[in-house]
Design a protein around this motif. Structure first.
Motif, PDB file in Angstrom:
ATOM      1  N   VAL A  64       0.843  -1.190   0.000  1.00 45.67           N
ATOM      2  CA  VAL A  64       0.000   0.000   0.000  1.00 45.67           C
ATOM      3  C   VAL A  64       0.883   1.246   0.000  1.00 45.67           C
ATOM      4  O   VAL A  64       1.712   1.429   0.885  1.00 45.67           O
ATOM      5  CB  VAL A  64      -0.942   0.007   1.229  1.00 45.67           C
ATOM      6  CG1 VAL A  64      -1.770   1.285   1.268  1.00 45.67           C
ATOM      7  CG2 VAL A  64      -1.840  -1.223   1.208  1.00 45.67           C
ATOM      8  N   HIS A  65       0.686   2.093  -1.030  1.00 52.62           N
ATOM      9  CA  HIS A  65       1.433   3.344  -1.144  1.00 52.62           C
ATOM     10  C   HIS A  65       0.589   4.547  -0.723  1.00 52.62           C
ATOM     11  O   HIS A  65       1.104   5.510  -0.194  1.00 52.62           O
ATOM     12  CB  HIS A  65       1.916   3.567  -2.581  1.00 52.62           C
ATOM     13  CG  HIS A  65       2.735   2.446  -3.112  1.00 52.62           C
ATOM     14  ND1 HIS A  65       3.967   2.107  -2.601  1.00 52.62           N
ATOM     15  CD2 HIS A  65       2.495   1.575  -4.117  1.00 52.62           C
ATOM     16  CE1 HIS A  65       4.458   1.073  -3.286  1.00 52.62           C
ATOM     17  NE2 HIS A  65       3.589   0.731  -4.190  1.00 52.62           N
ATOM     18  N   ASP A  66      -0.715   4.491  -0.974  1.00 50.47           N
ATOM     19  CA  ASP A  66      -1.611   5.596  -0.634  1.00 50.47           C
ATOM     20  C   ASP A  66      -2.148   5.371   0.775  1.00 50.47           C
ATOM     21  O   ASP A  66      -3.050   4.556   0.993  1.00 50.47           O
ATOM     22  CB  ASP A  66      -2.756   5.694  -1.644  1.00 50.47           C
ATOM     23  CG  ASP A  66      -3.633   6.908  -1.421  1.00 50.47           C
ATOM     24  OD1 ASP A  66      -3.623   7.483  -0.311  1.00 50.47           O
ATOM     25  OD2 ASP A  66      -4.344   7.284  -2.371  1.00 50.47           O
ATOM     26  N   GLU A  67      -1.597   6.079   1.718  1.00 51.00           N
ATOM     27  CA  GLU A  67      -1.919   5.903   3.130  1.00 51.00           C
ATOM     28  C   GLU A  67      -3.330   6.361   3.491  1.00 51.00           C
ATOM     29  O   GLU A  67      -3.870   5.950   4.506  1.00 51.00           O
ATOM     30  CB  GLU A  67      -0.925   6.699   3.981  1.00 51.00           C
ATOM     31  CG  GLU A  67       0.507   6.275   3.798  1.00 51.00           C
ATOM     32  CD  GLU A  67       0.795   4.972   4.506  1.00 51.00           C
ATOM     33  OE1 GLU A  67       0.336   4.807   5.639  1.00 51.00           O
ATOM     34  OE2 GLU A  67       1.479   4.135   3.908  1.00 51.00           O
ATOM     35  N   GLU A  68      -3.916   7.239   2.668  1.00 54.43           N
ATOM     36  CA  GLU A  68      -5.206   7.846   2.998  1.00 54.43           C
ATOM     37  C   GLU A  68      -6.387   7.205   2.278  1.00 54.43           C
ATOM     38  O   GLU A  68      -7.538   7.493   2.600  1.00 54.43           O
ATOM     39  CB  GLU A  68      -5.168   9.341   2.674  1.00 54.43           C
ATOM     40  CG  GLU A  68      -4.072  10.093   3.421  1.00 54.43           C
ATOM     41  CD  GLU A  68      -4.189   9.983   4.933  1.00 54.43           C
ATOM     42  OE1 GLU A  68      -5.312   9.982   5.466  1.00 54.43           O
ATOM     43  OE2 GLU A  68      -3.134   9.887   5.594  1.00 54.43           O
ATOM     44  N   GLN A  69      -6.139   6.338   1.311  1.00 58.07           N
ATOM     45  CA  GLN A  69      -7.230   5.702   0.565  1.00 58.07           C
ATOM     46  C   GLN A  69      -7.762   4.524   1.373  1.00 58.07           C
ATOM     47  O   GLN A  69      -6.994   3.764   1.979  1.00 58.07           O
ATOM     48  CB  GLN A  69      -6.734   5.227  -0.797  1.00 58.07           C
ATOM     49  CG  GLN A  69      -7.846   4.679  -1.661  1.00 58.07           C
ATOM     50  CD  GLN A  69      -7.376   4.423  -3.087  1.00 58.07           C
ATOM     51  OE1 GLN A  69      -6.284   4.811  -3.472  1.00 58.07           O
ATOM     52  NE2 GLN A  69      -8.217   3.771  -3.857  1.00 58.07           N
ATOM     53  N   SER A  70      -9.071   4.362   1.383  1.00 62.08           N
ATOM     54  CA  SER A  70      -9.686   3.245   2.090  1.00 62.08           C
ATOM     55  C   SER A  70      -9.160   1.929   1.521  1.00 62.08           C
ATOM     56  O   SER A  70      -9.062   1.764   0.300  1.00 62.08           O
ATOM     57  CB  SER A  70     -11.206   3.311   1.924  1.00 62.08           C
ATOM     58  OG  SER A  70     -11.790   2.141   2.437  1.00 62.08           O
ATOM     59  N   LEU A  71      -8.818   1.004   2.392  1.00 66.24           N
ATOM     60  CA  LEU A  71      -8.312  -0.286   1.938  1.00 66.24           C
ATOM     61  C   LEU A  71      -9.338  -1.022   1.087  1.00 66.24           C
ATOM     62  O   LEU A  71      -8.971  -1.764   0.182  1.00 66.24           O
ATOM     63  CB  LEU A  71      -7.890  -1.144   3.129  1.00 66.24           C
ATOM     64  CG  LEU A  71      -6.704  -0.635   3.939  1.00 66.24           C
ATOM     65  CD1 LEU A  71      -6.441  -1.547   5.131  1.00 66.24           C
ATOM     66  CD2 LEU A  71      -5.462  -0.491   3.080  1.00 66.24           C
ATOM     67  N   MET A  85      -9.037  -0.924  -2.671  1.00 67.30           N
ATOM     68  CA  MET A  85      -7.849  -1.539  -3.254  1.00 67.30           C
ATOM     69  C   MET A  85      -7.907  -3.049  -3.085  1.00 67.30           C
ATOM     70  O   MET A  85      -8.720  -3.564  -2.316  1.00 67.30           O
ATOM     71  CB  MET A  85      -6.586  -1.014  -2.548  1.00 67.30           C
ATOM     72  CG  MET A  85      -6.361   0.464  -2.683  1.00 67.30           C
ATOM     73  SD  MET A  85      -4.812   0.982  -1.911  1.00 67.30           S
ATOM     74  CE  MET A  85      -5.381   1.389  -0.267  1.00 67.30           C
ATOM     75  N   VAL A  86      -7.033  -3.757  -3.786  1.00 68.90           N
ATOM     76  CA  VAL A  86      -6.902  -5.198  -3.590  1.00 68.90           C
ATOM     77  C   VAL A  86      -6.580  -5.485  -2.128  1.00 68.90           C
ATOM     78  O   VAL A  86      -7.056  -6.455  -1.552  1.00 68.90           O
ATOM     79  CB  VAL A  86      -5.805  -5.780  -4.521  1.00 68.90           C
ATOM     80  CG1 VAL A  86      -5.519  -7.237  -4.198  1.00 68.90           C
ATOM     81  CG2 VAL A  86      -6.201  -5.616  -5.979  1.00 68.90           C
ATOM     82  N   ALA A 131       1.225   4.376  -7.937  1.00 65.49           N
ATOM     83  CA  ALA A 131      -0.191   4.037  -7.808  1.00 65.49           C
ATOM     84  C   ALA A 131      -0.536   3.908  -6.322  1.00 65.49           C
ATOM     85  O   ALA A 131       0.327   3.988  -5.454  1.00 65.49           O
ATOM     86  CB  ALA A 131      -0.477   2.724  -8.531  1.00 65.49           C
ATOM     87  N   ALA A 132      -1.817   3.697  -6.040  1.00 60.34           N
ATOM     88  CA  ALA A 132      -2.266   3.529  -4.660  1.00 60.34           C
ATOM     89  C   ALA A 132      -1.649   2.285  -4.026  1.00 60.34           C
ATOM     90  O   ALA A 132      -1.396   2.246  -2.823  1.00 60.34           O
ATOM     91  CB  ALA A 132      -3.782   3.449  -4.596  1.00 60.34           C
ATOM     92  N   GLU A 133      -1.396   1.263  -4.852  1.00 55.58           N
ATOM     93  CA  GLU A 133      -0.788   0.035  -4.367  1.00 55.58           C
ATOM     94  C   GLU A 133      -0.058  -0.650  -5.512  1.00 55.58           C
ATOM     95  O   GLU A 133      -0.342  -0.403  -6.675  1.00 55.58           O
ATOM     96  CB  GLU A 133      -1.835  -0.911  -3.767  1.00 55.58           C
ATOM     97  CG  GLU A 133      -2.827  -1.458  -4.779  1.00 55.58           C
ATOM     98  CD  GLU A 133      -3.916  -2.316  -4.159  1.00 55.58           C
ATOM     99  OE1 GLU A 133      -3.682  -3.005  -3.156  1.00 55.58           O
ATOM    100  OE2 GLU A 133      -5.029  -2.298  -4.713  1.00 55.58           O
ATOM    101  N   THR A 134       0.876  -1.503  -5.144  1.00 53.78           N
ATOM    102  CA  THR A 134       1.578  -2.336  -6.115  1.00 53.78           C
ATOM    103  C   THR A 134       1.271  -3.772  -5.741  1.00 53.78           C
ATOM    104  O   THR A 134       1.440  -4.167  -4.583  1.00 53.78           O
ATOM    105  CB  THR A 134       3.103  -2.105  -6.063  1.00 53.78           C
ATOM    106  OG1 THR A 134       3.357  -0.725  -6.292  1.00 53.78           O
ATOM    107  CG2 THR A 134       3.811  -2.944  -7.105  1.00 53.78           C
ATOM    108  N   THR A 135       0.812  -4.555  -6.714  1.00 58.96           N
ATOM    109  CA  THR A 135       0.417  -5.933  -6.456  1.00 58.96           C
ATOM    110  C   THR A 135       1.268  -6.887  -7.280  1.00 58.96           C
ATOM    111  O   THR A 135       1.569  -6.609  -8.427  1.00 58.96           O
ATOM    112  CB  THR A 135      -1.077  -6.128  -6.803  1.00 58.96           C
ATOM    113  OG1 THR A 135      -1.844  -5.196  -6.024  1.00 58.96           O
ATOM    114  CG2 THR A 135      -1.555  -7.521  -6.478  1.00 58.96           C
ATOM    115  N   PHE A 136       1.669  -8.010  -6.663  1.00 56.81           N
ATOM    116  CA  PHE A 136       2.426  -9.033  -7.368  1.00 56.81           C
ATOM    117  C   PHE A 136       2.009 -10.409  -6.846  1.00 56.81           C
ATOM    118  O   PHE A 136       1.347 -10.519  -5.816  1.00 56.81           O
ATOM    119  CB  PHE A 136       3.941  -8.811  -7.234  1.00 56.81           C
ATOM    120  CG  PHE A 136       4.465  -8.783  -5.820  1.00 56.81           C
ATOM    121  CD1 PHE A 136       4.906  -9.949  -5.205  1.00 56.81           C
ATOM    122  CD2 PHE A 136       4.539  -7.600  -5.114  1.00 56.81           C
ATOM    123  CE1 PHE A 136       5.399  -9.928  -3.902  1.00 56.81           C
ATOM    124  CE2 PHE A 136       5.050  -7.557  -3.825  1.00 56.81           C
ATOM    125  CZ  PHE A 136       5.476  -8.739  -3.215  1.00 56.81           C
TER     126      PHE A 136
END
Length: 105
Positions: A47-54, A57-58, A93-98
């Motif tokens: 998670v990169h965006d600390e303020e966005q609701s989880l 996001m994935v 981005a708001a998050e990076t997924t792998f």
């Protein structure tokens, strides 16, 4: 406000559905430099965006979360994945997924 259960750093907790990484860090008294990493089945999200609701996001679908600090020793296969370092460096981005390490795809 609805809640759900998840494991955070090895502790099974009830979390508000709409919490952010920052709110979770504050509630659990984690250091400001700790990054939230979420594990959802065969995916790992940083998670990169600390303020966005989880939940937006994935990471919001995760059943396991870890807070990881820079230069911290690896605690498991997720936190030792080579993809993690790349994901931590990429914060556009708001998050990076792998893909989760150790799972055959």
């Amino acid at each position: 406000m609805e809640t759900r259960w998840a494991t955070v750093d090895g502790v099974y907790l009830e979390l508000p559905n709409d919490c952010t990484a920052d709110e979770l860090r504050t509630a659990l008294r984690k250091p400001a430099d700790a990054v939230l990493i979420a594990v959802t089945g065969d995916l790992v999200s940083v998670v990169h965006d600390e303020e966005q609701s989880l939940t937006e996001m994935v990471a919001g679908c995760a059943d396991t979360y870890y807070f990881r600090r820079p230069d911290e020793p690896d605690r498991n296969d997720v936190l030792s994945a080579p993809e993690l370092e790349s994901a931590l460096a990429e914060s556009t981005a708001a998050e990076t997924t792998f893909q989760r390490p150790g799972i055959d795809h």
